[in-house]
Write an enzyme that holds these catalytic residues in place. Structure first.
Site, PDB file in Angstrom:
ATOM      1  N   ASP A   1       0.860  -1.192   0.000  1.00 31.62           N
ATOM      2  CA  ASP A   1       0.000   0.000   0.000  1.00 31.62           C
ATOM      3  C   ASP A   1       0.893   1.238   0.000  1.00 31.62           C
ATOM      4  O   ASP A   1       2.062   1.170   0.377  1.00 31.62           O
ATOM      5  CB  ASP A   1      -0.911   0.015   1.239  1.00 31.62           C
ATOM      6  CG  ASP A   1      -0.120   0.121   2.537  1.00 31.62           C
ATOM      7  OD1 ASP A   1       0.787  -0.708   2.749  1.00 31.62           O
ATOM      8  OD2 ASP A   1      -0.377   1.055   3.321  1.00 31.62           O
TER       9      ASP A   1
ATOM     10  N   GLU B   1       0.262  -0.837   5.770  1.00 31.51           N
ATOM     11  CA  GLU B   1       1.321  -0.281   6.629  1.00 31.51           C
ATOM     12  C   GLU B   1       1.177   1.218   6.753  1.00 31.51           C
ATOM     13  O   GLU B   1       1.352   1.794   7.827  1.00 31.51           O
ATOM     14  CB  GLU B   1       2.692  -0.641   6.053  1.00 31.51           C
ATOM     15  CG  GLU B   1       3.849  -0.452   7.027  1.00 31.51           C
ATOM     16  CD  GLU B   1       4.481   0.930   7.016  1.00 31.51           C
ATOM     17  OE1 GLU B   1       5.306   1.211   7.876  1.00 31.51           O
ATOM     18  OE2 GLU B   1       4.145   1.753   6.129  1.00 31.51           O
TER      19      GLU B   1
HETATM   20  N1  BES Z   1       9.195   3.503   4.810  1.00 35.12           N
HETATM   21  C1  BES Z   1       8.565   4.141   5.904  1.00 35.12           C
HETATM   22  C2  BES Z   1       9.432   4.168   7.142  1.00 35.12           C
HETATM   23  C3  BES Z   1      10.594   5.096   6.946  1.00 35.12           C
HETATM   24  C4  BES Z   1      10.435   6.430   7.260  1.00 35.12           C
HETATM   25  C5  BES Z   1      11.797   4.661   6.456  1.00 35.12           C
HETATM   26  C6  BES Z   1      11.480   7.309   7.100  1.00 35.12           C
HETATM   27  C7  BES Z   1      12.864   5.534   6.260  1.00 35.12           C
HETATM   28  C8  BES Z   1      12.693   6.865   6.590  1.00 35.12           C
HETATM   29  C9  BES Z   1       7.267   3.445   6.245  1.00 35.12           C
HETATM   30  O1  BES Z   1       6.642   2.886   5.138  1.00 35.12           O
HETATM   31  C10 BES Z   1       6.313   4.487   6.777  1.00 35.12           C
HETATM   32  O2  BES Z   1       6.185   5.529   6.211  1.00 35.12           O
HETATM   33  N2  BES Z   1       5.651   4.169   7.865  1.00 35.12           N
HETATM   34  C11 BES Z   1       4.629   5.016   8.413  1.00 35.12           C
HETATM   35  C12 BES Z   1       4.004   4.185   9.504  1.00 35.12           C
HETATM   36  C13 BES Z   1       2.826   4.794  10.206  1.00 35.12           C
HETATM   37  C14 BES Z   1       1.699   5.117   9.291  1.00 35.12           C
HETATM   38  C15 BES Z   1       2.354   3.868  11.303  1.00 35.12           C
HETATM   39  C16 BES Z   1       5.204   6.311   8.965  1.00 35.12           C
HETATM   40  O3  BES Z   1       6.305   6.310   9.529  1.00 35.12           O
HETATM   41  O4  BES Z   1       4.556   7.345   8.786  1.00 35.12           O
END
Ligand code: BES
Length: 458
Positions: free
Chosen positions: A97, A159
């Site tokens: 997603d 996610e």
């Molecule tokens: N890929 C990101 C996590 C990430 C953020 C990696 C910054 C490297 C640098 C992940 O897919 C993400 O965005 N997660 C969400 C999770 C939330 C909705 C619970 C986030 O961090 O906003």
């Protein structure tokens, strides 16, 4: 009887195989990003279904047994191939997603039509996290029938919307996903040309705060001056979330120091695109501020649009807040602290209602032991000798803490394709294609190294 073992492909054979596979991997990545699978409420979830189908087809093509699973939320895809006798099983995680695209006018090209410019592939999800899926697929394709480990692919479908049904899903499929090592391809590298292993992530609490000051809108000239409007009250309330230095002013949130590397101010200024003259917020080292201390941001406000706003006092206004939690904090406790803060600081007795959107646990990974050595040596080889660095990230991947709890013995290797210019979640998200090829190679080399390391060893 002697156990038949699969010979492990050499580094040079894997290099050649990954190079051979990259054009097909790129084409399949483009197919995936054309599917706008957004798990947020209010979006057409049939695209998430289509996206799960497309992922399932890719995994079947790699010779895996595949099922699409769900537990009251969006569909995840599980693909399995049993380990050769005596070899470890590796769980490969990514999510299919993506985030909403926001204001389309800010995109230089259609967010769901991938376009290459200056060595980068532009599209929503090109980096976060469809390239993560394709890195797994690239590694599997490179090995063909000679995969030296067992694999379980777990490709999540919600996610970006807080993984609400994840715990149930993992519980229901616990036996299928049990593994010795897990590779989470959803983070990124320290810089272009510098690989990284992610060893800590922040947690998250996303919530809404709604303010009411009036039963209904009234003439701003007739009542203004004596009667508060909700938007002014909301803005004053939001202003209490930080102190004058820009540190988070909510009591009861964990804040730590001690990041392993620093992020020079001139570098973050450029990479974040800080506008001329704008200063930083918070105190302490930059990496502590973005990795091990909390952060609060206002993500959106529901209020009359300026072009249509009449001369009337606004009766209600609503903001969406995102609170990032330091490793060691607890989302339930942190949410209570934020709620208390908002209730306590409501100006002029304004009515405040706070509701949770979603939350996720932070995590810390002890990145020592043979599996981490296996990962670092794969990275070093894929980046032609450049030493990988351990980094934290300020973002969240709720899957990790859930998985750590279920399988405390498994080594968790957090890798990924993002780089400081990827603009994940923003307009003009992109993937650096040169780095992507290295990530694919690194993953193939990593699986070979893991096979050499053996079972059940951290
Ligand atoms: N890929 C990101 C996590 C990430 C953020 C990696 C910054 C490297 C640098 C992940 O897919 C993400 O965005 N997660 C969400 C999770 C939330 C909705 C619970 C986030 O961090 O906003």
């Amino acid at each position: 009887m002697p156990v038949m073992t699969t010979p492990i492909m050499s580094e040079s054979d894997l290099r050649a195989a990954v190079e051979r596979e990259m054009p097909g991997v790129r084409a399949d990545l483009e197919r995936l990003v054309r599917i706008p699978g957004i798990a947020f409420d209010g979006f057409d979830h049939s695209h998430v279904e289509r996206s799960a189908e497309a992922v399932a087809e890719l995994l079947r093509g790699c010779g895996l047994d595949v099922e699409i699973v769900r537990s009251g939320g969006q569909p995840a895809v599980i693909g399995k191939k049993a380990a050769p006798a005596g070899a470890p099983t590796v769980l490969l995680y990514a999510h299919h997603d993506v985030q909403p695209v926001g204001d389309r006018a800010l995109w230089e090209s259609d967010p769901f039509e991938p376009v290459e410019r200056d060595g980068r592939l532009y599209a929503r999800g090109a980096a976060d996290d469809k390239a993560g899926i394709m890195a797994h697929v690239a590694a599997l394709r490179a090995f063909g029938d000679a995969l030296p480990v067992g694999v379980v692919l777990f490709i999540e479908g919600e996610e970006e919307f807080g993984s609400d049904s994840l715990e149930r899903l993992l519980d229901e499929h616990r036996d299928e996903i049990a593994s010795d090592v897990i590779v989470i391809a959803d983070s990124g590298n320290w810089d272009i040309g510098v690989p990284a292993l992610t060893t800590s992530l922040r947690g998250i609490v996303n919530c809404f705060v709604e303010i009411r000051t009036l039963d209904h809108a009234v003439h701003s000239g007739m009542f203004g001056g004596a009667v508060p409007d909700a938007l002014t009250a909301l803005v004053r309330l939001l202003a209490t979330l930080h102190d004058d230095a820009g540190d988070v002013a909510v009591d009861g949130l964990v804040a730590k120091e001690g990041a392993s590397v620093d992020y020079p101010e001139d570098r973050i200024r450029v990479e974040a695109g800080l506008a001329e003259g704008v200063g930083f917020i918070g105190t302490g080292r930059i990496t502590d501020r973005i990795w091990t201390k909390p952060a609060v941001a206002v993500l959106g406000i529901d209020a009359p649009a300026t072009g249509e706003a009449p001369n009337a006092l606004v009766p209600t206004a609503k903001a969406k807040l995102s609170v990032r939690l330091a490793p060691g904090d607890d989302p339930k406790r942190a949410y209570a602290a934020v709620r208390d803060h908002l209730a306590k600081h409501a100006p002029w007795g304004a009515q405040v209602t706070v509701t949770l959107e979603h939350d996720g646990d932070p995590c810390v990974i002890d990145a020592s032991g043979p599996m981490f050595d296996a990962a670092r040596s794969a990275f070093r080889a894929a980046w032609d000798g450049t030493e990988p660095v351990d980094v934290g990230i300020g973002g969240s991947i709720p899957f990790i803490a859930t998985f750590q709890e279920m399988f405390p013995q498994a080594a968790i290797l957090v890798t990924g394709v993002e780089d400081p210019h990827a603009r994940a979640h923003g307009p003009n998200e992109s993937l650096h294609l040169g780095e992507f090829a290295r990530v694919c190679l690194a993953e193939a080399l990593l699986l070979a190294n893991v096979a050499r390391t053996g079972t059940n060893r951290r």
